[in-house]
Design a protein around this motif. Structure first.
Motif, PDB file in Angstrom:
ATOM      1  N   TRP A 355     -38.970 -54.161 -30.881  1.00 27.00           N
ATOM      2  CA  TRP A 355     -38.432 -55.013 -31.923  1.00 27.00           C
ATOM      3  C   TRP A 355     -39.148 -55.368 -33.010  1.00 27.00           C
ATOM      4  CZ3 TRP A 355     -33.224 -56.069 -30.313  1.00 27.00           C
ATOM      5  CH2 TRP A 355     -33.072 -55.674 -28.887  1.00 27.00           C
ATOM      6  N   THR A 356     -38.462 -55.323 -34.194  1.00 22.67           N
ATOM      7  CA  THR A 356     -39.098 -56.048 -35.412  1.00 22.67           C
ATOM      8  C   THR A 356     -38.946 -57.424 -35.368  1.00 22.67           C
ATOM      9  OG1 THR A 356     -38.403 -54.092 -36.646  1.00 22.67           O
ATOM     10  CG2 THR A 356     -39.052 -55.979 -38.013  1.00 22.67           C
ATOM     11  N   GLN A 357     -39.922 -58.339 -35.722  1.00 18.95           N
ATOM     12  CA  GLN A 357     -40.205 -59.675 -35.416  1.00 18.95           C
ATOM     13  C   GLN A 357     -39.722 -59.839 -34.358  1.00 18.95           C
ATOM     14  OE1 GLN A 357     -37.842 -59.639 -39.628  1.00 18.95           O
ATOM     15  NE2 GLN A 357     -38.912 -61.835 -39.605  1.00 18.95           N
ATOM     16  N   PRO A 358     -40.397 -59.546 -33.089  1.00 14.21           N
ATOM     17  CA  PRO A 358     -39.838 -59.694 -31.600  1.00 14.21           C
ATOM     18  C   PRO A 358     -39.751 -61.199 -31.135  1.00 14.21           C
ATOM     19  CG  PRO A 358     -42.212 -58.951 -31.657  1.00 14.21           C
ATOM     20  CD  PRO A 358     -41.519 -59.031 -33.252  1.00 14.21           C
ATOM     21  N   PRO A 363     -30.254 -63.905 -35.088  1.00 11.22           N
ATOM     22  CA  PRO A 363     -29.037 -63.408 -34.607  1.00 11.22           C
ATOM     23  C   PRO A 363     -28.582 -62.188 -35.556  1.00 11.22           C
ATOM     24  CG  PRO A 363     -29.056 -65.914 -34.858  1.00 11.22           C
ATOM     25  CD  PRO A 363     -30.292 -65.334 -35.730  1.00 11.22           C
ATOM     26  N   GLU A 364     -28.873 -62.058 -36.909  1.00 10.24           N
ATOM     27  CA  GLU A 364     -28.050 -61.111 -37.636  1.00 10.24           C
ATOM     28  C   GLU A 364     -28.439 -59.809 -37.156  1.00 10.24           C
ATOM     29  OE1 GLU A 364     -28.372 -64.759 -40.027  1.00 10.24           O
ATOM     30  OE2 GLU A 364     -29.763 -63.628 -38.628  1.00 10.24           O
ATOM     31  N   ARG A 365     -29.525 -59.571 -36.325  1.00  9.25           N
ATOM     32  CA  ARG A 365     -29.924 -58.152 -35.851  1.00  9.25           C
ATOM     33  C   ARG A 365     -28.837 -57.626 -34.910  1.00  9.25           C
ATOM     34  NH1 ARG A 365     -35.080 -58.240 -33.961  1.00  9.25           N
ATOM     35  NH2 ARG A 365     -35.515 -60.487 -34.113  1.00  9.25           N
ATOM     36  N   PHE A 366     -27.811 -58.598 -34.261  1.00  6.75           N
ATOM     37  CA  PHE A 366     -26.558 -58.011 -33.707  1.00  6.75           C
ATOM     38  C   PHE A 366     -25.546 -57.796 -34.679  1.00  6.75           C
ATOM     39  CE2 PHE A 366     -29.731 -59.557 -30.475  1.00  6.75           C
ATOM     40  CZ  PHE A 366     -29.394 -58.957 -29.483  1.00  6.75           C
ATOM     41  N   GLU A 367     -25.529 -58.040 -35.809  1.00  2.00           N
ATOM     42  CA  GLU A 367     -24.433 -57.841 -36.528  1.00  2.00           C
ATOM     43  C   GLU A 367     -24.406 -56.405 -37.255  1.00  2.00           C
ATOM     44  OE1 GLU A 367     -23.097 -62.179 -38.433  1.00  2.00           O
ATOM     45  OE2 GLU A 367     -24.873 -61.077 -39.341  1.00  2.00           O
ATOM     46  N   GLY A 368     -23.276 -55.962 -37.295  1.00  2.00           N
ATOM     47  CA  GLY A 368     -22.987 -54.637 -37.721  1.00  2.00           C
ATOM     48  C   GLY A 368     -23.957 -53.487 -36.883  1.00  2.00           C
ATOM     49  N   LYS A 369     -23.080 -52.228 -37.168  1.00  2.00           N
ATOM     50  CA  LYS A 369     -23.795 -51.163 -36.536  1.00  2.00           C
ATOM     51  C   LYS A 369     -24.795 -50.646 -37.181  1.00  2.00           C
ATOM     52  CE  LYS A 369     -19.110 -49.516 -35.176  1.00  2.00           C
ATOM     53  NZ  LYS A 369     -18.080 -48.415 -34.996  1.00  2.00           N
ATOM     54  N   PRO A 372     -31.164 -52.055 -38.029  1.00  2.00           N
ATOM     55  CA  PRO A 372     -32.455 -51.462 -37.787  1.00  2.00           C
ATOM     56  C   PRO A 372     -33.348 -52.527 -36.818  1.00  2.00           C
ATOM     57  CG  PRO A 372     -32.519 -52.080 -40.270  1.00  2.00           C
ATOM     58  CD  PRO A 372     -31.030 -52.134 -39.463  1.00  2.00           C
ATOM     59  N   LEU A 373     -32.924 -53.901 -36.935  1.00  2.00           N
ATOM     60  CA  LEU A 373     -33.525 -54.806 -36.108  1.00  2.00           C
ATOM     61  C   LEU A 373     -33.050 -54.855 -34.725  1.00  2.00           C
ATOM     62  CD1 LEU A 373     -33.302 -57.822 -38.548  1.00  2.00           C
ATOM     63  CD2 LEU A 373     -35.230 -56.391 -38.289  1.00  2.00           C
ATOM     64  N   PHE A 374     -32.091 -53.799 -34.532  1.00  2.00           N
ATOM     65  CA  PHE A 374     -31.492 -53.927 -32.792  1.00  2.00           C
ATOM     66  C   PHE A 374     -32.034 -52.750 -32.264  1.00  2.00           C
ATOM     67  CE2 PHE A 374     -27.980 -52.665 -30.159  1.00  2.00           C
ATOM     68  CZ  PHE A 374     -28.420 -53.662 -29.163  1.00  2.00           C
ATOM     69  N   ASN A 375     -32.248 -52.899 -30.942  1.00  2.00           N
ATOM     70  CA  ASN A 375     -32.633 -51.835 -30.328  1.00  2.00           C
ATOM     71  C   ASN A 375     -32.009 -51.788 -28.913  1.00  2.00           C
ATOM     72  OD1 ASN A 375     -33.891 -49.847 -28.692  1.00  2.00           O
ATOM     73  ND2 ASN A 375     -35.965 -50.351 -29.207  1.00  2.00           N
ATOM     74  N   GLY A 376     -30.761 -50.916 -28.773  1.00  2.00           N
ATOM     75  CA  GLY A 376     -29.942 -51.188 -27.586  1.00  2.00           C
ATOM     76  C   GLY A 376     -30.618 -50.612 -26.389  1.00  2.00           C
ATOM     77  N   SER A 377     -31.665 -49.732 -26.601  1.00  2.00           N
ATOM     78  CA  SER A 377     -32.314 -49.137 -25.331  1.00  2.00           C
ATOM     79  C   SER A 377     -33.372 -50.034 -24.688  1.00  2.00           C
ATOM     80  CB  SER A 377     -33.071 -47.866 -25.753  1.00  2.00           C
ATOM     81  OG  SER A 377     -34.040 -48.094 -26.542  1.00  2.00           O
ATOM     82  N   ALA A 378     -33.512 -50.798 -25.726  1.00  2.00           N
ATOM     83  CA  ALA A 378     -34.677 -52.099 -24.955  1.00  2.00           C
ATOM     84  C   ALA A 378     -33.922 -53.499 -24.720  1.00  2.00           C
ATOM     85  CB  ALA A 378     -35.734 -52.295 -25.843  1.00  2.00           C
ATOM     86  N   TYR A 379     -32.517 -53.359 -24.396  1.00  2.00           N
ATOM     87  CA  TYR A 379     -31.830 -54.808 -24.440  1.00  2.00           C
ATOM     88  C   TYR A 379     -31.140 -54.506 -22.955  1.00  2.00           C
ATOM     89  CZ  TYR A 379     -28.785 -58.669 -25.803  1.00  2.00           C
ATOM     90  OH  TYR A 379     -28.139 -59.898 -25.904  1.00  2.00           O
TER      91      TYR A 379
END
Length: 442
Positions: A355-358, A363-369, A372-379
């Motif tokens: 995660w960037t800035q873990p 919340p914006e990391r969950f907006e849009g496809k 780069p701030l989101f990591n579905g493989s670690a959620y």
């Protein structure tokens, strides 16, 4: 590759560190590696926050893993519900219960959730509340939501009694899980007797509700759906004991996770004024006249991102555990046969490798496809694989509705004279509560 083994006390191992603060203990050791081994009295634990290892255990090779001793302790209260059951019996039970948790059926509870939330806001206004402990208030509210959607309104008068029993039973189970000598000691100091009495009292309430409902016409609640459920192969329904186990499992999983998640969301928003303003602006824009409908609920994007980010930073199911049936290897990391693996979802969700800035609330990391701030493989806020939480849609819908009603009707700010800390029991709760100052705005 050999996993590092922590140095620890003879016989006790790391039990004292774990009992003091399991989150801090894990975090201190994850600074140097993603996986390590530690000991407790009479057992060895493989601890990990490695996304690949967790993916392997929960999803890719899930058949090689079973529930561990901690789940067996939970069975003391939850019995063989979906959370603790195993193998073919679990599969049949999951298949039997699944139709009750289809998205379209759960959306039938939208009006109940919304009505209870709005009524609570009106009650706060009548009482002219100036401050609230948001965790205590949300636990009461989510408990009412689960009781009415699960059991109907029949047992609302016994709500406080149910909650008291659940809290006392949790404390006992956690002590048993973390200290294998506690159960022996509890038989001597009277705690085990009090525990057994609480289980009996809770069972009396649940069995009474089940027997009453069997004699009534079906209602729009989960108990009626579970009573009507039939196995595809045998056409058999759940027996009374199965119903009891599922009801208690759904109640415990349903109200605690949601109640504390909403509390942590309010803590995050009040700690970040710009995020607070953005969430409130969306609520005011969608609920211009104060009404919340299913159509309007579906328009929330930022509010849902707030909940997703809260569950990243404060996953209520902060630890998951499994036991390996056979030896396994993940990226050269060995997991021996018969090893209990403790997966720290809390530390996975905050690991800088994923995660960037873990540690930042974004919340914006969950907006849009492809953000780069989101990591579905670690959620993994609701677990993963076949045993992913069956009620995740129920929980997210409830959290969104309640959060929307809070932000529409009131303004909140953190009380500055408090220290917010964790109390990691079965779920991740705030130890001393979260006190908020409130002002009526609608």
């Amino acid at each position: 590759m050999r996993t590092p083994v922590l140095k620890s006390l003879p016989l006790l191992g790391s039990a004292l560190d774990i009992s003091k603060d399991i989150i801090r203990f894990m975090g201190r050791n994850f600074e140097h590696q993603k996986s390590f081994i530690f000991t407790l009295p009479m057992r060895t634990i493989f601890a990990t926050c490695d996304a690949d290892v967790i993916q392997q255990i929960l999803v890719s090779n899930h058949k090689n893993y079973r529930k561990d001793y901690a789940s067996n302790k939970l069975k003391m209260v939850l019995g063989n519900g979906l959370l603790t059951n195993e193998g073919e019996s679990w599969f049949k039970q999951r298949r039997l219960a699944q139709p009750a948790f289809y998205k379209t059926r759960l959306e039938g509870f939208f009006d109940v959730m919304n009505r209870l939330a709005k009524n609570e806001m009106e009650e706060w206004k009548k009482q002219n509340k100036q401050t609230v402990f948001i965790d205590a208030e949300m636990m009461q509210l989510t408990s009412r939501v689960v009781v009415e959607t699960l059991l109907g309104a029949d047992v609302s008068g016994q709500l406080n009694q149910i909650q008291k029993h659940i809290y006392e039973l949790q404390l006992y189970m956690v002590k048993c899980i973390r200290n294998p000598f506690f159960e022996i000691w509890s038989a001597l100091n009277g705690e085990k007797k009090r525990f057994e009495h609480s289980v009996q009292s809770l069972d009396a309430i649940l069995y009474h509700v089940i027997e009453q409902r069997k004699r009534q016409d079906a209602k729009n609640d989960l108990l009626s759906m579970l009573l009507d459920a039939r196995d595809l192969d045998t056409n058999e329904g759940m027996d009374t004991r199965q119903l009891r186990d599922e009801l208690l499992t759904i109640y415990v999983a349903g109200h605690e996770t949601s109640g504390y998640a909403i509390s942590w969301a309010m803590y995050c928003l009040c700690s970040h004024p710009e995020k607070y303003k953005k969430a409130k602006a969306e609520v005011q824009q969608i609920m211009q006249d104060g009404a919340l409908t299913m159509e309007r609920y579906r328009q929330f994007t930022y509010l849902k991102a707030v909940i997703d980010e809260t569950l990243r930073l404060y996953p209520t199911a902060y630890m998951l555990s499994r036991e390996s049936k056979e030896e396994d290897v993940v990226n050269e990391t060995d997991i021996p046969k018969g090893t209990v693996t403790l997966m720290s979802i809390y530390h996975l969700h905050r690991h800088p490798a994923y995660w960037t800035q873990p540690d930042e609330f974004i919340p914006e990391r969950f907006e849009g496809k492809d953000n780069p701030l989101f990591n579905g493989s670690a959620y993994f806020p609701f677990g993963g694989g076949p045993r992913m939480c069956i009620g995740f849609y129920f929980a997210t819908m409830e959290m969104t509705i309640l959060l929307a009603q809070l932000l529409y009707h009131f303004d909140f700010e953190l009380d500055k004279n408090q220290k917010v800390e964790f109390e990691p029991l079965v779920t991740l709760k705030p130890k001393h509560g979260i006190k908020l100052n409130i002002r009526n705005v609608a």
